[in-house]
Design a protein around this motif. Structure first.
Motif, PDB file in Angstrom:
ATOM      1  N   LEU A  99      26.682  -8.824  16.608  1.00 55.81           N
ATOM      2  CA  LEU A  99      27.240  -9.616  15.516  1.00 55.81           C
ATOM      3  C   LEU A  99      27.285  -8.790  14.235  1.00 55.81           C
ATOM      4  N   LYS A 100      28.404  -8.895  13.531  1.00 52.74           N
ATOM      5  CA  LYS A 100      28.480  -8.326  12.195  1.00 52.74           C
ATOM      6  C   LYS A 100      27.824  -9.284  11.216  1.00 52.74           C
ATOM      7  N   ARG A 101      27.458  -8.802  10.057  1.00 50.43           N
ATOM      8  CA  ARG A 101      26.782  -9.653   9.072  1.00 50.43           C
ATOM      9  C   ARG A 101      27.680 -10.792   8.589  1.00 50.43           C
ATOM     10  N   THR A 102      28.990 -10.619   8.736  1.00 49.69           N
ATOM     11  CA  THR A 102      29.919 -11.656   8.276  1.00 49.69           C
ATOM     12  C   THR A 102      30.306 -12.637   9.389  1.00 49.69           C
ATOM     13  N   THR A 103      29.790 -12.426  10.589  1.00 59.14           N
ATOM     14  CA  THR A 103      30.148 -13.286  11.718  1.00 59.14           C
ATOM     15  C   THR A 103      29.573 -14.685  11.551  1.00 59.14           C
ATOM     16  N   LYS A 104      30.388 -15.688  11.829  1.00 58.98           N
ATOM     17  CA  LYS A 104      29.933 -17.078  11.791  1.00 58.98           C
ATOM     18  C   LYS A 104      29.417 -17.474  13.165  1.00 58.98           C
ATOM     19  N   ILE A 105      28.216 -18.065  13.214  1.00 59.01           N
ATOM     20  CA  ILE A 105      27.625 -18.478  14.477  1.00 59.01           C
ATOM     21  C   ILE A 105      26.959 -19.848  14.318  1.00 59.01           C
ATOM     22  N   ASN A 106      26.727 -20.506  15.449  1.00 56.52           N
ATOM     23  CA  ASN A 106      26.029 -21.790  15.459  1.00 56.52           C
ATOM     24  C   ASN A 106      24.554 -21.552  15.761  1.00 56.52           C
ATOM     25  N   LEU A 107      23.682 -22.044  14.867  1.00 53.86           N
ATOM     26  CA  LEU A 107      22.238 -21.912  15.061  1.00 53.86           C
ATOM     27  C   LEU A 107      21.548 -23.210  14.675  1.00 53.86           C
ATOM     28  N   PHE A 108      20.417 -23.501  15.335  1.00 53.11           N
ATOM     29  CA  PHE A 108      19.598 -24.650  14.969  1.00 53.11           C
ATOM     30  C   PHE A 108      18.635 -24.223  13.861  1.00 53.11           C
ATOM     31  N   ILE A 109      18.682 -24.925  12.737  1.00 52.40           N
ATOM     32  CA  ILE A 109      17.852 -24.623  11.573  1.00 52.40           C
ATOM     33  C   ILE A 109      16.857 -25.765  11.370  1.00 52.40           C
ATOM     34  N   GLY A 110      15.590 -25.414  11.181  1.00 49.18           N
ATOM     35  CA  GLY A 110      14.545 -26.420  11.013  1.00 49.18           C
ATOM     36  C   GLY A 110      14.658 -27.173   9.699  1.00 49.18           C
ATOM     37  N   VAL A 111      14.184 -28.427   9.704  1.00 47.54           N
ATOM     38  CA  VAL A 111      14.205 -29.280   8.512  1.00 47.54           C
ATOM     39  C   VAL A 111      12.802 -29.308   7.896  1.00 47.54           C
ATOM     40  N   GLU A 112      12.736 -29.079   6.587  1.00 44.35           N
ATOM     41  CA  GLU A 112      11.464 -29.117   5.858  1.00 44.35           C
ATOM     42  C   GLU A 112      11.510 -30.236   4.837  1.00 44.35           C
ATOM     43  N   PHE A 113      10.457 -31.054   4.774  1.00 41.38           N
ATOM     44  CA  PHE A 113      10.403 -32.196   3.862  1.00 41.38           C
ATOM     45  C   PHE A 113       9.477 -31.895   2.692  1.00 41.38           C
ATOM     46  N   THR A 114       9.968 -32.202   1.479  1.00 38.47           N
ATOM     47  CA  THR A 114       9.187 -32.009   0.259  1.00 38.47           C
ATOM     48  C   THR A 114       9.179 -33.315  -0.536  1.00 38.47           C
ATOM     49  N   GLY A 115       8.371 -33.343  -1.595  1.00 36.29           N
ATOM     50  CA  GLY A 115       8.349 -34.499  -2.490  1.00 36.29           C
ATOM     51  C   GLY A 115       7.586 -35.689  -1.960  1.00 36.29           C
ATOM     52  N   GLU A 116       6.681 -35.490  -0.999  1.00 35.45           N
ATOM     53  CA  GLU A 116       5.909 -36.616  -0.461  1.00 35.45           C
ATOM     54  C   GLU A 116       5.108 -37.328  -1.545  1.00 35.45           C
ATOM     55  N   ASP A 117       4.560 -36.541  -2.495  1.00 34.60           N
ATOM     56  CA  ASP A 117       3.725 -37.128  -3.558  1.00 34.60           C
ATOM     57  C   ASP A 117       4.532 -37.998  -4.511  1.00 34.60           C
ATOM     58  N   ILE A 148      16.323 -26.221   6.197  1.00 26.08           N
ATOM     59  CA  ILE A 148      17.037 -27.236   5.429  1.00 26.08           C
ATOM     60  C   ILE A 148      15.986 -28.044   4.686  1.00 26.08           C
ATOM     61  N   THR A 149      16.098 -28.152   3.371  1.00 24.75           N
ATOM     62  CA  THR A 149      15.088 -28.848   2.569  1.00 24.75           C
ATOM     63  C   THR A 149      15.546 -30.268   2.256  1.00 24.75           C
ATOM     64  N   VAL A 150      14.681 -31.225   2.578  1.00 30.95           N
ATOM     65  CA  VAL A 150      14.945 -32.635   2.282  1.00 30.95           C
ATOM     66  C   VAL A 150      13.914 -33.124   1.282  1.00 30.95           C
ATOM     67  N   ASP A 151      14.369 -33.580   0.114  1.00 30.70           N
ATOM     68  CA  ASP A 151      13.486 -34.061  -0.952  1.00 30.70           C
ATOM     69  C   ASP A 151      13.288 -35.572  -0.795  1.00 30.70           C
ATOM     70  N   LEU A 152      12.042 -35.992  -0.597  1.00 29.53           N
ATOM     71  CA  LEU A 152      11.723 -37.409  -0.399  1.00 29.53           C
ATOM     72  C   LEU A 152      11.440 -38.144  -1.709  1.00 29.53           C
ATOM     73  N   SER A 153      11.524 -37.457  -2.831  1.00 30.20           N
ATOM     74  CA  SER A 153      11.202 -38.066  -4.127  1.00 30.20           C
ATOM     75  C   SER A 153      12.064 -39.300  -4.377  1.00 30.20           C
ATOM     76  N   GLY A 154      11.409 -40.405  -4.766  1.00 36.22           N
ATOM     77  CA  GLY A 154      12.119 -41.622  -5.143  1.00 36.22           C
ATOM     78  C   GLY A 154      12.540 -42.513  -3.990  1.00 36.22           C
ATOM     79  N   LEU A 155      12.314 -42.116  -2.759  1.00 38.82           N
ATOM     80  CA  LEU A 155      12.752 -42.917  -1.623  1.00 38.82           C
ATOM     81  C   LEU A 155      11.785 -44.067  -1.338  1.00 38.82           C
ATOM     82  N   GLU A 156      12.348 -45.192  -0.950  1.00 35.20           N
ATOM     83  CA  GLU A 156      11.572 -46.399  -0.686  1.00 35.20           C
ATOM     84  C   GLU A 156      11.526 -46.687   0.817  1.00 35.20           C
ATOM     85  N   VAL A 157      10.673 -47.656   1.180  1.00 41.89           N
ATOM     86  CA  VAL A 157      10.609 -48.110   2.563  1.00 41.89           C
ATOM     87  C   VAL A 157      11.980 -48.663   2.961  1.00 41.89           C
ATOM     88  N   GLY A 158      12.467 -48.225   4.103  1.00 44.14           N
ATOM     89  CA  GLY A 158      13.774 -48.656   4.578  1.00 44.14           C
ATOM     90  C   GLY A 158      14.891 -47.688   4.261  1.00 44.14           C
TER      91      GLY A 158
END
Length: 214
Positions: A99-117, A148-158
Protein backbone atom coordinates in the motif's frame (compact mmCIF):
# COMPACT_ATOMS: atom_id res chain seq x y z
CA UNK A 1 -2.34 10.66 15.48
CA UNK A 2 -1.83 7.48 13.50
CA UNK A 3 -2.44 4.21 15.25
CA UNK A 4 0.30 1.66 15.73
CA UNK A 5 0.54 -0.74 12.79
CA UNK A 6 1.43 -4.28 13.97
CA UNK A 7 4.55 -5.92 12.54
CA UNK A 8 4.25 -9.07 10.45
CA UNK A 9 7.52 -10.92 9.96
CA UNK A 10 8.20 -13.18 6.97
CA UNK A 11 11.19 -14.76 5.27
CA UNK A 12 12.13 -14.51 1.63
CA UNK A 13 11.27 -17.63 -0.41
CA UNK A 14 14.07 -18.12 -2.93
CA UNK A 15 12.53 -21.09 -4.72
CA UNK A 16 9.12 -20.85 -6.34
CA UNK A 17 6.75 -23.34 -7.87
CA UNK A 18 4.55 -26.11 -6.48
CA UNK A 19 7.48 -28.19 -5.25
CA UNK A 20 8.92 -25.32 -3.19
CA UNK A 21 5.47 -24.48 -1.81
CA UNK A 22 4.89 -28.08 -0.72
CA UNK A 23 8.30 -28.17 0.96
CA UNK A 24 7.53 -24.92 2.80
CA UNK A 25 4.31 -26.44 4.17
CA UNK A 26 6.20 -29.55 5.31
CA UNK A 27 8.57 -27.20 7.16
CA UNK A 28 5.68 -25.56 9.05
CA UNK A 29 5.51 -22.51 6.80
CA UNK A 30 2.81 -20.97 4.63
CA UNK A 31 3.98 -19.62 1.26
CA UNK A 32 2.79 -16.25 0.05
CA UNK A 33 3.29 -13.46 -2.45
CA UNK A 34 3.64 -9.70 -1.95
CA UNK A 35 2.62 -7.61 -4.95
CA UNK A 36 1.60 -4.08 -5.97
CA UNK A 37 2.96 -0.70 -4.97
CA UNK A 38 4.79 -0.24 -8.25
CA UNK A 39 7.38 -2.92 -7.38
CA UNK A 40 8.05 -6.48 -8.53
CA UNK A 41 6.30 -9.28 -6.63
CA UNK A 42 8.33 -11.19 -4.05
CA UNK A 43 7.74 -14.72 -2.71
CA UNK A 44 7.68 -15.13 1.07
CA UNK A 45 7.14 -17.75 3.75
CA UNK A 46 5.18 -17.15 6.96
CA UNK A 47 5.35 -19.37 10.08
CA UNK A 48 2.15 -21.42 10.19
CA UNK A 49 1.63 -21.04 13.96
CA UNK A 50 1.99 -17.25 13.82
CA UNK A 51 -0.45 -16.98 10.93
CA UNK A 52 -2.95 -19.37 12.52
CA UNK A 53 -3.10 -17.26 15.71
CA UNK A 54 -3.66 -14.08 13.71
CA UNK A 55 -6.44 -15.74 11.71
CA UNK A 56 -8.14 -16.93 14.90
CA UNK A 57 -7.96 -13.39 16.32
CA UNK A 58 -10.31 -12.27 13.53
CA UNK A 59 -10.46 -9.51 10.92
CA UNK A 60 -7.20 -10.59 9.36
CA UNK A 61 -8.26 -9.39 5.91
CA UNK A 62 -9.07 -5.90 7.22
CA UNK A 63 -5.91 -5.38 9.31
CA UNK A 64 -3.01 -3.28 8.07
CA UNK A 65 0.42 -4.80 8.76
CA UNK A 66 3.99 -3.55 8.64
CA UNK A 67 5.64 -6.37 6.68
CA UNK A 68 9.24 -7.08 7.66
CA UNK A 69 11.31 -9.21 5.28
CA UNK A 70 15.08 -9.44 5.69
CA UNK A 71 16.87 -7.66 2.85
CA UNK A 72 13.83 -5.53 1.99
CA UNK A 73 12.50 -2.25 3.32
CA UNK A 74 9.52 -2.45 5.66
CA UNK A 75 6.28 -1.92 3.80
CA UNK A 76 2.65 -1.59 4.76
CA UNK A 77 0.51 -4.38 3.39
CA UNK A 78 -2.99 -5.78 3.64
CA UNK A 79 -3.90 -9.39 2.95
CA UNK A 80 -6.19 -9.75 -0.05
CA UNK A 81 -6.61 -13.52 -0.05
CA UNK A 82 -6.04 -16.58 2.14
CA UNK A 83 -6.23 -19.87 0.29
CA UNK A 84 -7.26 -22.84 2.45
CA UNK A 85 -7.14 -26.60 2.22
CA UNK A 86 -10.57 -27.77 1.04
CA UNK A 87 -10.62 -30.62 3.58
CA UNK A 88 -8.78 -29.31 6.65
CA UNK A 89 -9.67 -25.62 6.13
CA UNK A 90 -6.11 -24.64 7.05
CA UNK A 91 -4.23 -21.80 5.31
CA UNK A 92 -2.10 -22.90 2.36
CA UNK A 93 -1.19 -19.62 0.62
CA UNK A 94 -1.34 -15.84 1.18
CA UNK A 95 -1.57 -12.82 -1.10
CA UNK A 96 -0.40 -9.50 0.36
CA UNK A 97 -0.82 -6.19 -1.42
CA UNK A 98 1.62 -3.31 -0.84
CA UNK A 99 0.00 0.00 0.00
CA UNK A 100 1.11 3.52 -0.76
CA UNK A 101 0.62 6.12 1.96
CA UNK A 102 -2.18 7.68 -0.09
CA UNK A 103 -4.07 4.41 -0.60
CA UNK A 104 -7.60 4.29 0.79
CA UNK A 105 -8.44 1.11 2.71
CA UNK A 106 -11.16 -0.24 5.00
CA UNK A 107 -10.08 -0.81 8.61
CA UNK A 108 -11.86 -1.38 11.93
CA UNK A 109 -11.02 1.47 14.33
CA UNK A 110 -11.66 1.19 18.07
CA UNK A 111 -14.07 3.52 19.88
CA UNK A 112 -12.85 5.40 22.98
CA UNK A 113 -15.29 7.07 25.41
CA UNK A 114 -14.44 10.25 27.32
CA UNK A 115 -16.33 12.71 29.53
CA UNK A 116 -17.74 10.13 31.96
CA UNK A 117 -17.31 12.58 34.87
CA UNK A 118 -19.45 15.16 33.05
CA UNK A 119 -22.21 12.74 32.03
CA UNK A 120 -25.44 13.32 34.03
CA UNK A 121 -26.88 10.01 32.86
CA UNK A 122 -24.01 8.01 34.34
CA UNK A 123 -24.07 10.05 37.56
CA UNK A 124 -27.73 9.08 37.99
CA UNK A 125 -26.79 5.42 37.79
CA UNK A 126 -27.26 4.96 34.06
CA UNK A 127 -25.31 2.24 32.28
CA UNK A 128 -23.22 2.83 29.17
CA UNK A 129 -24.05 0.05 26.71
CA UNK A 130 -21.56 -0.18 23.85
CA UNK A 131 -23.13 -1.57 20.67
CA UNK A 132 -20.05 -1.14 18.46
CA UNK A 133 -16.66 -1.18 20.21
CA UNK A 134 -15.12 -0.84 16.73
CA UNK A 135 -16.33 0.90 13.59
CA UNK A 136 -15.20 0.09 10.06
CA UNK A 137 -13.88 3.22 8.36
CA UNK A 138 -12.37 4.12 5.00
CA UNK A 139 -8.99 5.63 5.93
CA UNK A 140 -5.73 6.63 4.28
CA UNK A 141 -2.92 4.12 4.77
CA UNK A 142 -0.48 6.87 5.73
CA UNK A 143 -2.78 8.48 8.31
CA UNK A 144 -4.59 5.80 10.29
CA UNK A 145 -6.46 7.19 13.32
CA UNK A 146 -5.66 5.64 16.69
CA UNK A 147 -9.34 5.61 17.68
CA UNK A 148 -12.75 7.22 17.37
CA UNK A 149 -13.45 9.50 20.35
CA UNK A 150 -16.97 9.74 21.75
CA UNK A 151 -17.62 12.51 24.31
CA UNK A 152 -20.29 11.53 26.87
CA UNK A 153 -20.45 15.01 28.44
CA UNK A 154 -24.03 16.23 28.97
CA UNK A 155 -25.73 12.98 27.96
CA UNK A 156 -28.75 11.78 29.93
CA UNK A 157 -30.33 8.39 30.59
CA UNK A 158 -31.99 7.23 27.38
CA UNK A 159 -29.65 9.16 25.07
CA UNK A 160 -28.19 7.34 22.07
CA UNK A 161 -24.85 7.96 20.34
CA UNK A 162 -24.92 7.40 16.59
CA UNK A 163 -22.18 7.67 13.98
CA UNK A 164 -23.58 10.97 12.70
CA UNK A 165 -23.20 12.53 16.15
CA UNK A 166 -19.49 11.71 16.33
CA UNK A 167 -16.64 13.77 14.86
CA UNK A 168 -14.68 11.26 12.78
CA UNK A 169 -10.92 11.65 12.30
CA UNK A 170 -9.91 13.85 9.37
CA UNK A 171 -10.13 12.04 6.07
CA UNK A 172 -12.04 9.08 7.51
CA UNK A 173 -15.51 7.92 6.48
CA UNK A 174 -17.77 5.14 7.74
CA UNK A 175 -18.23 2.24 5.33
CA UNK A 176 -21.93 1.95 6.23
CA UNK A 177 -23.94 4.64 4.46
CA UNK A 178 -26.55 5.20 7.17
CA UNK A 179 -26.76 6.55 10.71
CA UNK A 180 -26.12 3.58 13.02
CA UNK A 181 -25.92 3.27 16.81
CA UNK A 182 -22.53 3.13 18.54
CA UNK A 183 -23.70 3.20 22.16
CA UNK A 184 -26.50 4.32 24.47
CA UNK A 185 -27.05 5.15 28.11
CA UNK A 186 -29.64 2.83 29.61
CA UNK A 187 -31.56 3.24 32.82
CA UNK A 188 -30.24 1.22 35.78
CA UNK A 189 -32.10 -2.05 36.37
CA UNK A 190 -33.55 -0.81 39.69
CA UNK A 191 -35.07 2.24 38.00
CA UNK A 192 -36.49 0.10 35.21
CA UNK A 193 -38.05 -2.23 37.80
CA UNK A 194 -39.61 0.71 39.66
CA UNK A 195 -41.12 1.97 36.40
CA UNK A 196 -42.61 -1.45 35.70
CA UNK A 197 -44.09 -1.68 39.20
CA UNK A 198 -45.57 1.80 38.87
CA UNK A 199 -47.11 0.82 35.56
CA UNK A 200 -48.73 -2.24 37.13
CA UNK A 201 -50.18 -0.13 39.96
CA UNK A 202 -51.65 2.38 37.50
CA UNK A 203 -53.15 -0.43 35.47
CA UNK A 204 -54.79 -1.88 38.58
CA UNK A 205 -56.27 1.50 39.53
CA UNK A 206 -57.85 1.78 36.09
CA UNK A 207 -59.87 -1.46 36.45
CA UNK A 208 -63.63 -0.63 36.61
CA UNK A 209 -65.16 -1.10 40.08
CA UNK A 210 -67.72 -3.63 38.81
CA UNK A 211 -64.90 -5.90 37.66
CA UNK A 212 -63.23 -5.96 41.07
CA UNK A 213 -64.08 -8.99 43.17
CA UNK A 214 -65.43 -8.26 46.67
Amino acid sequence: MAGQVPDFEATLRTNTGKGAARQARRDGLVPGVVYGGGEDPIAINVPFNVLFKKLKAGRFLSTLFNLKVEGHDDVRVICRNVQRDVVKDLPTHLDFMRLKRTTKINLFIGVEFTGEDACPGLKKGGILTVVRPEVELVVTAGDIPENITVDLSGLEVGDTITINSVDLPAGAKATIDRDFVIANIQAPSTLASDDEDEGEEVAADEVPAENVEE
